[in-house]
Design an enzyme around this catalytic site. Structure first.
Site, PDB file in Angstrom:
ATOM      1  N   CYS A  32       0.832  -1.211   0.000  1.00 36.33           N
ATOM      2  CA  CYS A  32       0.000   0.000   0.000  1.00 36.33           C
ATOM      3  C   CYS A  32       0.866   1.260   0.000  1.00 36.33           C
ATOM      4  CB  CYS A  32      -0.915  -0.055   1.226  1.00 36.33           C
ATOM      5  SG  CYS A  32      -1.737   1.487   1.636  1.00 36.33           S
ATOM      6  N   CYS A  35       0.046   3.841   2.734  1.00 34.58           N
ATOM      7  CA  CYS A  35       0.492   3.315   4.040  1.00 34.58           C
ATOM      8  C   CYS A  35       1.960   3.657   4.269  1.00 34.58           C
ATOM      9  CB  CYS A  35       0.311   1.797   4.107  1.00 34.58           C
ATOM     10  SG  CYS A  35      -1.386   1.232   3.910  1.00 34.58           S
TER      11      CYS A  35
END
Length: 106
Positions: A32, A35
């Protein structure tokens, strides 16, 4: 203090749902991009707010924990006080994360 990875369902229960103090949980994935982008800001928050326990859960490693918490997007941040979830932030939104931290300190 840093952001500590949670590696098992039992550890999640012990450190988050059974916790008496304020806790922030970052539900993330290694693939991600957002993230990875927000991770340094979360580390900084963990160093500033030493009275809060900061944890991260890899949704691919602990999919049952993510599912039982209704996590459908990454990153998702949950803010707990006394074992109860008070706030949720979906996405890498520093201002919203700061507000969540403030809410569990009040």
């Amino acid at each position: 203090m840093g952001v500590t990875p949670i590696k098992s369902v039992a550890e999640y229960k012990e450190k988050v749902t059974d916790a008496t103090g304020p806790v922030v949980v970052d539900f993330h994935a290694t693939w991600c991009g957002p993230c990875k982008a927000i991770a340094p800001a979360l580390e900084k928050l963990s160093e500033t707010h030493t009275g809060i326990q900061f944890y991260k859960v890899d949704v691919d490693e602990l999919s049952e924990v993510a599912a039982s918490n209704g996590v459908s997007a990454m990153p998702t941040f949950h803010f707990y006080k006394g074992g109860e979830r008070n706030e949720e932030v979906k996405g890498a939104n520093p201002a919203a994360i700061q507000a969540g931290v403030k809410a569990i300190l009040e």
